[in-house]
Design a protein around this motif. Structure first.
Motif, PDB file in Angstrom:
ATOM      1  N   VAL A  33       0.847  -1.192   0.000  1.00 53.29           N
ATOM      2  CA  VAL A  33       0.000   0.000   0.000  1.00 53.29           C
ATOM      3  C   VAL A  33       0.885   1.246   0.000  1.00 53.29           C
ATOM      4  O   VAL A  33       2.118   1.155   0.047  1.00 53.29           O
ATOM      5  CB  VAL A  33      -0.951  -0.003   1.213  1.00 53.29           C
ATOM      6  N   MET A  34       0.261   2.407  -0.037  1.00 50.52           N
ATOM      7  CA  MET A  34       1.019   3.645  -0.222  1.00 50.52           C
ATOM      8  C   MET A  34       2.054   3.877   0.869  1.00 50.52           C
ATOM      9  O   MET A  34       3.211   4.215   0.586  1.00 50.52           O
ATOM     10  CB  MET A  34       0.053   4.830  -0.305  1.00 50.52           C
ATOM     11  N   THR A  35       1.650   3.714   2.119  1.00 52.36           N
ATOM     12  CA  THR A  35       2.577   4.037   3.209  1.00 52.36           C
ATOM     13  C   THR A  35       3.765   3.071   3.257  1.00 52.36           C
ATOM     14  O   THR A  35       4.910   3.502   3.414  1.00 52.36           O
ATOM     15  CB  THR A  35       1.830   3.999   4.549  1.00 52.36           C
ATOM     16  N   THR A  36       3.493   1.779   3.096  1.00 54.11           N
ATOM     17  CA  THR A  36       4.603   0.820   3.136  1.00 54.11           C
ATOM     18  C   THR A  36       5.486   0.958   1.899  1.00 54.11           C
ATOM     19  O   THR A  36       6.699   0.774   1.962  1.00 54.11           O
ATOM     20  CB  THR A  36       4.070  -0.617   3.234  1.00 54.11           C
ATOM     21  N   ALA A  37       4.873   1.290   0.760  1.00 57.34           N
ATOM     22  CA  ALA A  37       5.648   1.493  -0.463  1.00 57.34           C
ATOM     23  C   ALA A  37       6.542   2.734  -0.336  1.00 57.34           C
ATOM     24  O   ALA A  37       7.681   2.731  -0.816  1.00 57.34           O
ATOM     25  CB  ALA A  37       4.717   1.634  -1.661  1.00 57.34           C
ATOM     26  N   ILE A  38       6.041   3.787   0.306  1.00 52.77           N
ATOM     27  CA  ILE A  38       6.859   4.998   0.486  1.00 52.77           C
ATOM     28  C   ILE A  38       8.098   4.664   1.326  1.00 52.77           C
ATOM     29  O   ILE A  38       9.220   5.065   0.989  1.00 52.77           O
ATOM     30  CB  ILE A  38       6.016   6.105   1.168  1.00 52.77           C
ATOM     31  N   ALA A  39       7.892   3.918   2.410  1.00 52.71           N
ATOM     32  CA  ALA A  39       9.026   3.548   3.267  1.00 52.71           C
ATOM     33  C   ALA A  39      10.034   2.694   2.494  1.00 52.71           C
ATOM     34  O   ALA A  39      11.249   2.911   2.572  1.00 52.71           O
ATOM     35  CB  ALA A  39       8.523   2.791   4.494  1.00 52.71           C
ATOM     36  N   LEU A  40       9.521   1.731   1.704  1.00 52.76           N
ATOM     37  CA  LEU A  40      10.408   0.836   0.965  1.00 52.76           C
ATOM     38  C   LEU A  40      11.171   1.583  -0.124  1.00 52.76           C
ATOM     39  O   LEU A  40      12.394   1.450  -0.248  1.00 52.76           O
ATOM     40  CB  LEU A  40       9.597  -0.300   0.339  1.00 52.76           C
ATOM     41  N   GLU A  41      10.453   2.363  -0.930  1.00 53.44           N
ATOM     42  CA  GLU A  41      11.094   3.040  -2.062  1.00 53.44           C
ATOM     43  C   GLU A  41      12.086   4.096  -1.579  1.00 53.44           C
ATOM     44  O   GLU A  41      13.113   4.326  -2.219  1.00 53.44           O
ATOM     45  CB  GLU A  41      10.014   3.684  -2.953  1.00 53.44           C
ATOM     46  N   THR A  42      11.809   4.727  -0.448  1.00 55.90           N
ATOM     47  CA  THR A  42      12.763   5.694   0.110  1.00 55.90           C
ATOM     48  C   THR A  42      14.049   4.995   0.520  1.00 55.90           C
ATOM     49  O   THR A  42      15.153   5.485   0.261  1.00 55.90           O
ATOM     50  CB  THR A  42      12.142   6.421   1.320  1.00 55.90           C
ATOM     51  N   SER A  43      13.918   3.832   1.157  1.00 55.32           N
ATOM     52  CA  SER A  43      15.115   3.088   1.582  1.00 55.32           C
ATOM     53  C   SER A  43      15.913   2.589   0.375  1.00 55.32           C
ATOM     54  O   SER A  43      17.126   2.424   0.449  1.00 55.32           O
ATOM     55  CB  SER A  43      14.707   1.903   2.467  1.00 55.32           C
ATOM     56  N   LYS A  44      15.219   2.366  -0.764  1.00 52.55           N
ATOM     57  CA  LYS A  44      15.902   1.909  -1.980  1.00 52.55           C
ATOM     58  C   LYS A  44      16.472   3.067  -2.791  1.00 52.55           C
ATOM     59  O   LYS A  44      17.158   2.850  -3.796  1.00 52.55           O
ATOM     60  CB  LYS A  44      14.920   1.117  -2.849  1.00 52.55           C
ATOM     61  N   GLY A  45      16.127   4.290  -2.391  1.00 55.76           N
ATOM     62  CA  GLY A  45      16.602   5.450  -3.136  1.00 55.76           C
ATOM     63  C   GLY A  45      15.751   5.794  -4.336  1.00 55.76           C
ATOM     64  O   GLY A  45      16.113   6.664  -5.133  1.00 55.76           O
ATOM     65  N   ASN A  46      14.604   5.143  -4.472  1.00 54.74           N
ATOM     66  CA  ASN A  46      13.668   5.433  -5.567  1.00 54.74           C
ATOM     67  C   ASN A  46      12.745   6.561  -5.122  1.00 54.74           C
ATOM     68  O   ASN A  46      11.563   6.367  -4.853  1.00 54.74           O
ATOM     69  CB  ASN A  46      12.878   4.176  -5.917  1.00 54.74           C
ATOM     70  N   LEU A  47      13.319   7.762  -5.049  1.00 55.39           N
ATOM     71  CA  LEU A  47      12.599   8.879  -4.447  1.00 55.39           C
ATOM     72  C   LEU A  47      11.456   9.382  -5.319  1.00 55.39           C
ATOM     73  O   LEU A  47      10.491   9.946  -4.802  1.00 55.39           O
ATOM     74  CB  LEU A  47      13.585  10.016  -4.168  1.00 55.39           C
TER      75      LEU A  47
END
Length: 234
Positions: A187-201
């Motif tokens: 979902v949006m919140t978990t995806a934001i946390a994941l993509e931020t940690s991957k550098g996919n800002l």
């Protein structure tokens, strides 16, 4: 500044092109949050109204507990729901862990106390206002509850909105019971946390902008409904 600018450009492109992955995450987030808030409203509103109107032993403790649970730590709720749904838990055979249903259950547990506590306060205030009329009519508890819930329906929109805000912004509980599985429970919140940690800002920022836009839109729509209703029925 260049990194922020690049992320904004990428986010704008993803949103304007209606990226399929982005749309899938947004739609799943809305489905999970709306179903959870709907269930929480069905449970929380009658519960809050009953605590406001009925007199029974432990009523004060229950009201205080309800208010305290408005600030339940999401990770604790996630852990409890995880233990209940895990393979060795009492609900393990149902097989709900790491599914959208598990995320709905976790969000419902978080949101129900918020809606119930706000409903209790609204119904308490209305009951004091109409107490004399109810006495004259000889109205009983259930009849009063039904009448007050209907009369306070526009104020209760605020309670539902507060619940939706909590559900749509939730990360910890849904991450524990959902697992952030791509194309299944992301979902949006978990995806934001994941993509931020991957550098996919870019994708993270796009999801963040959509989440803010949804929150503003829902609140604006609710305020419009309340304003129209007040003008029509006052």
């Amino acid at each position: 500044m260049s990194e922020f600018y690049a992320a904004m450009v990428t986010a704008s492109q993803l949103i304007l092109s209606l990226d399929s992955d982005l749309a899938e995450i947004v739609l799943l987030s809305l489905r999970v949050s709306l179903v959870a808030v709907g269930l929480a409203a069905l449970i929380g509103m009658p519960l809050g109204a009953a605590i406001a109107l009925y007199r029974f032993p432990g009523r004060g403790v229950l009201a205080a507990l309800l208010s305290a649970c408005m600030g339940l730590p999401p990770v604790v709720v996630g852990l409890v729901v995880y233990l209940l749904l895990s393979r060795s838990g009492p609900l393990g055979p149902v097989g709900l862990l790491f599914t959208p249903t598990a995320m709905i259950i976790a969000q419902c547990v978080l949101v129900t106390p918020i809606i119930a506590a706000l409903t209790r306060q609204t119904i308490t205030d209305l009951n004091e206002e109409y107490d004399e009329q109810f006495r004259a009519m000889g109205a009983g508890g259930f009849r009063k509850m039904r009448a007050l819930l209907w009369d306070g329906r526009f104020s209760l929109v605020t309670a539902v909105l507060a619940g939706f805000g909590r559900a749509s912004a939730e990360v910890g509980a849904v991450l524990i019971v959902g697992g952030n599985i791509d194309h299944v429970t992301r979902v949006m919140t978990t995806a934001i946390a994941l993509e931020t940690s991957k550098g996919n800002l870019g994708l993270a920022l796009a999801l963040g902008l959509i989440l803010i836009a949804i929150s503003i839109s829902v609140n604006a729509a609710a305020m419009s409904v309340r304003d129209v209703a007040y003008r029509r029925y006052r």
